[in-house]
Design a protein around this motif. Structure first.
Motif, short mmCIF file in Angstrom:
data_model
loop_
_atom_site.label_atom_id
_atom_site.label_comp_id
_atom_site.label_asym_id
_atom_site.label_seq_id
_atom_site.Cartn_x
_atom_site.Cartn_y
_atom_site.Cartn_z
N MET A 148 -10.54 16.07 3.04
CA MET A 148 -10.37 14.73 2.50
C MET A 148 -9.53 14.81 1.25
SD MET A 148 -11.54 11.67 3.39
CE MET A 148 -13.10 12.02 4.22
N SER A 149 -8.37 14.16 1.27
CA SER A 149 -7.50 14.22 0.10
C SER A 149 -6.97 12.86 -0.33
CB SER A 149 -6.31 15.14 0.39
OG SER A 149 -5.48 14.60 1.40
N GLN A 150 -7.35 11.78 0.40
CA GLN A 150 -6.85 10.45 0.07
C GLN A 150 -8.03 9.52 -0.22
OE1 GLN A 150 -3.51 9.00 2.57
NE2 GLN A 150 -3.88 10.82 3.81
N PHE A 151 -7.99 8.89 -1.39
CA PHE A 151 -9.09 8.05 -1.84
C PHE A 151 -8.55 6.66 -2.21
CE2 PHE A 151 -10.07 12.43 -2.64
CZ PHE A 151 -11.40 12.57 -2.26
N VAL A 152 -9.17 5.62 -1.68
CA VAL A 152 -8.81 4.25 -2.00
C VAL A 152 -9.91 3.69 -2.90
CG1 VAL A 152 -8.40 1.94 -1.09
CG2 VAL A 152 -7.54 3.94 0.15
N LEU A 153 -9.54 3.27 -4.10
CA LEU A 153 -10.49 2.70 -5.04
C LEU A 153 -10.33 1.19 -5.07
CD1 LEU A 153 -10.65 5.69 -5.87
CD2 LEU A 153 -10.75 4.96 -8.25
N LYS A 154 -11.37 0.47 -4.65
CA LYS A 154 -11.32 -0.99 -4.62
C LYS A 154 -11.70 -1.50 -6.02
CE LYS A 154 -11.06 -2.73 -0.92
NZ LYS A 154 -9.90 -3.12 -0.06
N VAL A 155 -10.73 -1.47 -6.92
CA VAL A 155 -11.02 -1.73 -8.32
C VAL A 155 -11.31 -3.20 -8.61
CG1 VAL A 155 -9.80 0.30 -9.14
CG2 VAL A 155 -8.56 -1.86 -8.86
N HIS A 156 -10.87 -4.10 -7.73
CA HIS A 156 -11.16 -5.52 -7.89
C HIS A 156 -11.30 -6.13 -6.51
CE1 HIS A 156 -11.06 -9.66 -9.30
NE2 HIS A 156 -11.06 -9.22 -10.56
N SER A 157 -12.43 -6.79 -6.26
CA SER A 157 -12.73 -7.22 -4.89
C SER A 157 -12.39 -8.68 -4.61
CB SER A 157 -14.20 -6.98 -4.57
OG SER A 157 -15.02 -7.89 -5.29
N ARG A 158 -11.70 -9.33 -5.52
CA ARG A 158 -11.26 -10.71 -5.27
C ARG A 158 -9.74 -10.75 -5.32
NH1 ARG A 158 -15.99 -10.18 -4.69
NH2 ARG A 158 -17.64 -11.70 -5.18
N CYS A 159 -9.17 -11.88 -4.87
CA CYS A 159 -7.71 -11.99 -4.80
C CYS A 159 -7.28 -13.36 -5.29
CB CYS A 159 -7.24 -11.77 -3.37
SG CYS A 159 -5.44 -11.62 -3.19
N ASP A 160 -6.08 -13.43 -5.85
CA ASP A 160 -5.54 -14.70 -6.31
C ASP A 160 -4.73 -15.42 -5.24
OD1 ASP A 160 -3.76 -12.63 -6.47
OD2 ASP A 160 -3.01 -13.10 -8.47
N LEU A 161 -4.53 -14.78 -4.08
CA LEU A 161 -3.93 -15.45 -2.93
C LEU A 161 -5.00 -15.74 -1.89
CD1 LEU A 161 -0.53 -13.57 -2.38
CD2 LEU A 161 -0.98 -15.65 -3.71
N ALA A 162 -4.68 -16.57 -0.92
CA ALA A 162 -5.59 -16.90 0.17
C ALA A 162 -4.87 -16.69 1.49
CB ALA A 162 -6.09 -18.33 0.05
N CYS A 163 -4.44 -15.46 1.74
CA CYS A 163 -3.68 -15.12 2.96
C CYS A 163 -4.60 -15.27 4.17
CB CYS A 163 -3.13 -13.71 2.88
SG CYS A 163 -2.18 -13.37 1.38
N ASP A 164 -4.19 -16.08 5.14
CA ASP A 164 -5.09 -16.34 6.27
C ASP A 164 -5.14 -15.19 7.27
OD1 ASP A 164 -2.66 -16.58 7.60
OD2 ASP A 164 -2.80 -18.73 7.88
N HIS A 165 -4.30 -14.15 7.08
CA HIS A 165 -4.38 -13.00 7.97
C HIS A 165 -5.05 -11.80 7.30
CE1 HIS A 165 -1.16 -11.77 5.48
NE2 HIS A 165 -0.15 -11.75 6.35
N CYS A 166 -5.69 -12.02 6.15
CA CYS A 166 -6.27 -10.92 5.39
C CYS A 166 -7.53 -10.38 6.08
CB CYS A 166 -6.61 -11.37 3.98
SG CYS A 166 -7.33 -10.06 2.96
N TYR A 167 -7.57 -9.08 6.34
CA TYR A 167 -8.71 -8.48 7.01
C TYR A 167 -9.92 -8.38 6.09
CZ TYR A 167 -6.90 -4.36 4.58
OH TYR A 167 -6.44 -3.49 3.62
N VAL A 168 -9.72 -8.42 4.76
CA VAL A 168 -10.85 -8.31 3.83
C VAL A 168 -11.67 -9.59 3.82
CG1 VAL A 168 -11.52 -8.00 1.42
CG2 VAL A 168 -9.66 -6.63 2.39
N TYR A 169 -11.00 -10.74 3.75
CA TYR A 169 -11.70 -12.00 3.56
C TYR A 169 -11.82 -12.84 4.83
CZ TYR A 169 -10.59 -10.62 -1.18
OH TYR A 169 -10.47 -9.89 -2.34
N GLU A 170 -10.89 -12.67 5.76
CA GLU A 170 -10.81 -13.57 6.90
C GLU A 170 -11.33 -12.97 8.20
OE1 GLU A 170 -10.00 -16.66 6.49
OE2 GLU A 170 -9.43 -16.42 4.38
N HIS A 171 -11.64 -11.68 8.21
CA HIS A 171 -12.07 -11.06 9.46
C HIS A 171 -13.58 -10.85 9.48
CE1 HIS A 171 -7.98 -9.63 11.20
NE2 HIS A 171 -7.85 -10.75 10.52
#
Length: 760
Positions: free
Chosen positions: A1-24
């Motif tokens: 394991m050598s790649q780490f994704v840090l979700k430093v902020h869990s909200r967004c200032d856009l409302a993209c309707d194809h976003c897998y985080v909020y819309e799926h």
């Protein structure tokens, strides 16, 4: 394991309707803290450093992600970046990146990223209309203007090093060329094209009239990208081209490489890749967190291990597919179906196969200058080929792309295969992994492509021959298998190996079993045992030339060698075969002596000589086929003449392979052009082919004339040089050439202009 994704902020200032985080499907973001606290960041940094030390990693890759990471603000981001660098860098080099929508980017943030070496990727789906289709603010306002302002900042000289590239989520409702041009206009260092996240439960949109619309859309961009000379790396295309050559993928969405990425959420939870959020609620969860579990423990979580299983972790359909090494089953999340979980092909399976076919047929030029792909196109490939030679790297590239075309054609052939051919197709997938070099040996035989093209152009053609290819690969790889192969006129031909004769019954099927050093053929009540290197009355091995770096077959038995305009000759006697092989060796010595620049390319690409029936007029004949790279047909000639034939015809092979990669000519150009070497006017492509072939012929006669006083050599040099320069002038003035075609032909003219005068 050598790649780490840090979700430093869990909200967004856009409302993209194809976003897998909020819309799926997964909605766990609602229960997460908005921001990763300093304590969580410090513990995450410590866990990453701990893992790097324990695993001996020289480099770790960390991506700051969201939501939208810029919502943390300047001070918090600066603190987080400082913590990560201070904790990790004493142990391993830290490659630190950020993925952002860019709307909050400003000079102060760019200064911070430049100071700390943070590379920033920006999401952009194309021009204003394409981008605003999905990427809007919650009030519906366009995000396009702020994103362009961010990109303008990142292109400034002081910030350019911080620009990682563009991420574009595909929407097939957008015009692909308009999207491509809009992305290229931002001068990114690279582009990622992302298939919209989807599953079998929530499939992607598909117009009724196109079964593979995503392949069609991507293929349109691919062809334009190639035509433009690949001005910027596009990871999806680079990955497919690298994988076709046995290289690395560089993408978790393609290939069988382990995708060693793991996510740390804002509360410190270890999670699987973000794309899993599209499958079902809770799909990314592991139940582990950074306070009680190490990275090594998280990496051994059963759900994560299941994703690293390579070929064995794929469903039966994928394992049996010979293009699985390129496709890799697609993105793991895209395989999800409620009843069978992830034990399915990708919901984009047909599109991935279609795209692999397009990349194979169309041009790869497998990667572009500056690409991070393992195997990339030489930056000045066209200029190298325009010298008349093409160095080893350039010709290897042509040969590799031709192999990619063959693989793509086989996919199309196998789509309609039945019976023994369909079973053999499944077996080829196994051989690709157990004996990849053996498969490559067979698929690079020139007449395999000629057969595949014949199958696709003729309904009811000999698709059963696919089993003979697989059998030949198994024999080369010494893989103990049984293959049901077709018998035609009492013979079984095995490409690159030879022909089994007097099989009874004379038509139908036989069972070929591979043994150490040979194979057996069972047909009816007879059983034939064959040692591949021992000729007998029933086994006619291929005649081979293996001399001083030249390795080729004198091909007198392949049933698809009849593609060279004139009739191929019958099976050679042993005495006749010796004359051919001796002549080939003599010709090779002549080429090495007079035009050594041709040698590296010929060693790589020249694969077969097919004897043709002598003409009744006693005129020498020679030809190549666009569908048989590396092969030529010729009537019998002595070594000195054969040297010229080899140079001439291999020039045609190289030119054909180059035209497979680049649009050098306007396909709609209607006129025929007069040339010195023919009485009848020629189409533009014929003129270009003749220029390239005669450039090589003039060069060998020039070298001969320089090496020793020889009026014949001087005469032939002058004839071929004048033919070539005259045709260059004609083609250049015709309007038939594209911009890159004009450059290519001009470069050939410059090469000739540098030749000194030759006198007897």
């Amino acid at each position: 394991m050598s790649q780490f994704v840090l979700k430093v902020h869990s909200r967004c200032d856009l409302a993209c309707d194809h976003c897998y985080v909020y819309e799926h499907e997964d909605q766990s973001w609602r229960e997460r803290p908005r921001v990763m606290t300093p304590a969580v960041i410090a513990q995450a940094a410590a866990r990453i450093a701990e893992h790097a030390a324990a695993s001996g990693l020289s480099t770790v890759h960390v991506v700051l992600h969201g939501g939208e990471p810029l919502l943390m603000g300047l001070a918090a981001l600066g603190s987080a970046i400082g913590e990560l660098r201070a904790t990790i860098e004493p142990v391993a080099e830290l490659d630190l990146r950020m993925q952002s929508n860019g709307v909050l980017l400003n000079e102060e943030l760019c200064d911070l990223f430049a100071m700390h070496g943070v590379k920033v990727g920006i999401s952009l789906d194309g021009g204003r209309m394409a981008n605003d289709r999905h990427r809007r603010f919650p009030n519906g306002a366009s995000s396009y203007g702020p994103v362009l302002a961010a990109l303008q900042l990142l292109r400034r000289p002081e910030y350019r090093a911080s620009f990682a590239g563009l991420l574009c989520t595909i929407d097939i409702a957008n015009d692909p060329i308009e999207v491509y041009e809009a992305l290229i206009a931002q001068r990114p260092p690279r582009i990622d094209l992302l298939l919209p996240h989807a599953t079998w439960e929530r499939p992607p949109p598909r117009p009724d009239d196109d079964p593979t619309p995503y392949a069609t859309w991507l293929g349109t961009i691919y062809r334009r990208w190639v035509q433009d000379g690949k001005p910027v790396p596009i990871r999806m295309f680079d990955s497919l081209q690298s994988l076709a050559r046995g290289g690395a993928s560089g993408s978790e969405a393609l290939g069988l490489d382990a995708a060693d990425v793991i996510v740390i959420e804002t509360d410190g939870a270890w999670e699987q890749a973000d794309s899993m959020k599209t499958a079902y609620h809770g799909a990314p969860e592991t139940g582990y967190d950074i306070f009680t579990h190490t990275a090594a423990q998280a990496a051994l979580h059963p759900a994560i291990v299941a994703r690293f299983g390579g070929l064995a972790a794929l469903c039966d359909t994928c394992q049996a597919c010979p293009v699985v090494a390129q496709c890799g089953g697609g993105l793991y999340a895209h395989r999800y179906r409620s009843e069978s979980k992830f034990d399915n092909p990708s919901v984009y399976c047909a599109d991935l196969k279609g795209l692999i076919t397009i990349v194979g047929k169309g041009s790869p030029a497998q990667a572009t200058a500056g690409s991070e792909a393992a195997d990339s196109m030489p930056a000045d490939l066209l200029d190298r080929m325009a010298t008349g030679y093409g160095d080893a790297e350039a010709v290897q590239y042509l040969a590799d792309t031709q192999l990619a075309f063959v693989r793509a054609l086989l996919v199309a052939v196998a789509a309609d295969a039945t019976g023994s051919a369909a079973e053999a197709w499944k077996l080829l997938g196994r051989l690709e992994h157990e004996a990849p070099q053996a498969v490559k040996t067979v698929l690079t035989h020139p007449y395999v492509r000629a057969w595949a093209v014949h199958c696709l152009e003729n309904e009811g053609a000999d698709r059963d021959r696919l089993a003979c290819l697989v059998a030949a690969a198994a024999i080369h790889g010494n893989v103990a298998v049984q293959v049901t192969v077709p018998v035609h006129d009492g013979a079984i031909h095995l490409p690159t190996l030879g022909t089994v004769r007097t099989v009874t019954p004379a038509s139908g099927d036989a069972v070929l079993s591979v043994l150490a050093g040979g194979f057996t053929v069972r047909s009816g009540r007879s059983l034939l045992a064959i040692a591949t290197d021992v000729p007998t009355e029933i086994w006619e091995p291929a005649w081979r030339v293996d001399f001083d770096g030249l390795r080729l077959v004198v091909e007198d038995s392949d049933p698809y060698r009849d593609c060279h305009e004139w009739t191929p000759g019958p099976r050679l006697t042993e005495a006749a075969a010796k004359l051919w092989t001796d002549s080939a060796m003599g010709a090779w010595q002549d080429i090495r002596r007079h035009v050594p620049e041709q040698v590296p390319g010929m060693r790589i690409g020249l694969a077969a000589i097919t004897p043709l029936v002598d003409s009744q007029e006693g005129v020498n004949r020679a030809a190549t086929s666009r569908h048989a790279f590396g092969a030529l047909g010729t009537t019998s000639v002595g070594p000195r003449d054969l040297a010229v034939v080899l140079v001439h015809e291999f020039q045609h092979s190289k030119m054909g392979a180059t035209l497979d990669l680049f649009d050098l000519l306007d396909p709609g150009y209607p006129k025929r052009l007069a040339v010195g070497w023919r009485k009848d006017p020629r189409p533009a492509e014929g003129v270009l082919q003749g220029i390239y072939a005669h450039l090589g012929v003039a060069d060998i006669w020039r070298a001969r004339a320089i090496a020793a006083p020889d009026p014949e050599a001087v005469s032939y040099f002058n004839i071929y040089r004048d033919w070539t320069t005259g045709a260059i002038d004609t083609l250049t003035a015709s309007g038939a050439l594209t911009q890159i075609g004009q450059r290519f032909v001009t470069r050939m003219g410059e090469v000739i202009a540098q030749w000194p005068m030759v006198k007897c």
